[in-house]
Design an enzyme around this catalytic site. Sequence first.
Site, short mmCIF file in Angstrom:
data_model
loop_
_atom_site.label_atom_id
_atom_site.label_comp_id
_atom_site.label_asym_id
_atom_site.label_seq_id
_atom_site.Cartn_x
_atom_site.Cartn_y
_atom_site.Cartn_z
CG LEU A 89 -46.88 -25.68 33.41
CD1 LEU A 89 -47.75 -26.40 34.41
CD2 LEU A 89 -46.32 -24.40 34.00
CG HIS A 132 -38.24 -28.41 31.97
ND1 HIS A 132 -39.27 -29.18 32.44
CD2 HIS A 132 -37.70 -27.80 33.06
CE1 HIS A 132 -39.35 -29.06 33.76
NE2 HIS A 132 -38.41 -28.22 34.16
CG MET A 166 -45.24 -32.71 27.16
SD MET A 166 -46.85 -33.54 26.94
CE MET A 166 -47.66 -32.42 25.79
CD GLU A 167 -39.97 -31.78 24.20
OE1 GLU A 167 -40.50 -32.68 24.88
OE2 GLU A 167 -39.54 -30.73 24.71
CG ASP A 208 -54.16 -25.72 6.62
OD1 ASP A 208 -55.25 -25.12 6.48
OD2 ASP A 208 -53.08 -25.22 6.24
#
Lengths: 157, 157, 157, 157, 157, 157
Positions: free
Chosen positions: B75, B77, B111-112, B126
């Site tokens: 959700l 953008h 969110m970025e 990892d």
Amino acid sequence: MNPLTHLDDDGRARMVDVGAKPVTRRIAIAEGRLDTTAEVIGLVRSDGLKKADVLPTARIAGIQAAKRTSDLIPLAHIVPLDAVSIDFGFEERAITIRATVSTTARTGIEMEALTAVAVAGLTLHDMVKAIDPAAQTGGIRLIEKRGGKRGVWRADA
Amino acid sequence: MNPLTHLDDDGRARMVDVGAKPVTRRIAIAEGRLDTTAEVIGLVRSDGLKKADVLPTARIAGIQAAKRTSDLIPLAHIVPLDAVSIDFGFEERAITIRATVSTTARTGIEMEALTAVAVAGLTLHDMVKAIDPAAQTGGIRLIEKRGGKRGVWRADA
Amino acid sequence: MNPLTHLDDDGRARMVDVGAKPVTRRIAIAEGRLDTTAEVIGLVRSDGLKKADVLPTARIAGIQAAKRTSDLIPLAHIVPLDAVSIDFGFEERAITIRATVSTTARTGIEMEALTAVAVAGLTLHDMVKAIDPAAQTGGIRLIEKRGGKRGVWRADA
Amino acid sequence: MNPLTHLDDDGRARMVDVGAKPVTRRIAIAEGRLDTTAEVIGLVRSDGLKKADVLPTARIAGIQAAKRTSDLIPLAHIVPLDAVSIDFGFEERAITIRATVSTTARTGIEMEALTAVAVAGLTLHDMVKAIDPAAQTGGIRLIEKRGGKRGVWRADA
Amino acid sequence: MNPLTHLDDDGRARMVDVGAKPVTRRIAIAEGRLDTTAEVIGLVRSDGLKKADVLPTARIAGIQAAKRTSDLIPLAHIVPLDAVSIDFGFEERAITIRATVSTTARTGIEMEALTAVAVAGLTLHDMVKAIDPAAQTGGIRLIEKRGGKRGVWRADA
Amino acid sequence: MNPLTHLDDDGRARMVDVGAKPVTRRIAIAEGRLDTTAEVIGLVRSDGLKKADVLPTARIAGIQAAKRTSDLIPLAHIVPLDAVSIDFGFEERAITIRATVSTTARTGIEMEALTAVAVAGLTLHDMVKAIDPAAQTGGIRLIEKRGGKRGVWRADA
């Protein structure tokens, strides 16, 4: 040999050669959590939201992220997965996340399970951040893996 | 109105309309950490590995993930970013991660920043998982944001 | 068991486990169409446009979409394809689309064929929409599949 | 001038220059449908599946596809969307799909709405194909668009 | 200040902040070439192949790559492009490639033009490699750029 | 038969069927170079930049591009790679690039090696273009391949 196997002897990153490893059935389970407020947990769990899209949205985001792991994690191999599932649980101030992935391949899929958990968690984080900007995604760790040279590994409880 | 703004009144997911919001300069800073063993921290910090690719690999993965946030988080953008930077620090048993992102846009970029931290953390995860399968990526949270309707927000220390 | 196999018994989405299925040669053929005006068909078929890029552009878009199916369809597996081809035909007011895909894998590739048709159709749609905003992409369905547990399946004519 | 605006005078594909067009608020609405059996509609609508992930999964797939339109449709421009929403309806033998997208940009977003409908439809198709291999995704067409040089356009009812 | 602007003073990679730069119309033109044999050029140019998909396939690949530049080049910004076009020419033993891209944005798009040329060249390379394994993609360089602080720049002839 | 194997007898692009080819171990090595100024080479090689991220950034970009080859090159197959490594060397006015990739698969991976070199080169190009707008990425060619029907092939020195 460099104990960090993703680096060569000069410390340069590379994708490790898995060509000589046998194809085996492999399973990895990872978990993590979104820590938030009791208020948010109430909203997500409330009757009115039982049909809401919060958990399905995070579940789909996690499943898709598992499939894109090799695109996100630079030194991860492309591994076609046999199955992915994601389960959520509730604590008073947290949503717990568990991802189970499996494959029949030459290399492990720990990163696929961890990435699924992380992206499911971030998707929940996205949905609650407007009412809880202090929410936190974390505790992302491997719980169990099976298959491959080292057999079964389980995290301490 | 649904307090979870990503859902409509029936609880269905949607991408919230940001068309009426003003274009402003926005900054978001997030942090997180990889918890591992003192042995791993020693390897990553050791003289011999000063030139090694561990941190640059995680930094690039984080920067690229910031740009792909809208592709990962259903959700979110599409927001062209003005800048992204990622810094690492060392504790005795942890690598700390901080991402700073900025934009000139109609909607926030929390969110970025969070996604950059998470993917940088998973990339470190990892690289150390072969020698520390119990490593943990977490503590992913917003530290500060500026710009937009609510002005400056800072996390408690 | 849930008859909708992509859901578990609680109705939650998951990627179905295909690990126990045999690796077999599989083929899927799908078709669809773009319905438009006779004028558009005339333009696309006219001598002057014989060398035009309309069909090659849609063909490439369809082939690439087949390869990205698992990235578009949330519960689809990553399946390396052996071959993809896309054919077009003309009716008075339609362009017909047919995609043939094959693989040697544990699971079917119906979605790859259907996705190739849909994206080839949308690419045609994009090219004609300025002169025919009422164009329609549709009739996307499986025509035939071979391989796997159920053998050959063919759509009614 | 070539009436197919995505081609130059020699018939070669190109991304049309939108640099001289004004930035305006634009909205596009598209619809489509998955035709299947009454049995499948019964399963999807049944009480037991009210909480099921069928529609949320298709909705998320459609929203994400809208954001990836320029990556799927070769000559489409990258257009950051302001909002995306997807609604479903039921007929006796069909699920109807409607996507509404908006932006503040130099070019239209019809393809974003059409792509959202197509991928939501294919995702439903994926979930029902095991019990209805003859299911069909189609009727994908523009219903309405607003903004830009031509103002409002509405499809015939 | 580090003369390599993509690095900070400690030599660490970052996405440079373009937030203070003005939005201007920008154009970049790049060129490159596939060197192969006269035989291959004959095949691609021959009457029988005039309608063939060789050049359209490479053109579409180049256009799509221009749009994905920020996903391929780690420190490149997401820049919505106004236009992309790709032209090919023939020499006795080479196919020449030229890409022209434009935008209205805060930062330059040289990398978009260079990436379009490189991927169009690699796509040609892919199609000829079976009959000319010694083919070579190269000469990828900027020819001209306009817009932004430094105005017009042109390569020496 | 069309000597350009990616085209059918009518000259239309398709993904060639590799389903009947045996799974074998395959290796491909490609090289290329970034031609720039002695000044830039001095900056990249200087003591102060020994720890700098220039080469690691290009290396990671190249490794990730190898994994995305089938997404960039329209007619390339998805091939899960066993290993990828990228080496750089310095000449007075050039940085040389070499990529080595391997797989266990039905089809060759020349394009993966060539794509890794091209994208690593473009990433270097991106980092030096502000001080050397005339830099050039080129000489991208196959050096050696092993495995598959034709056995070993080596480029002339």
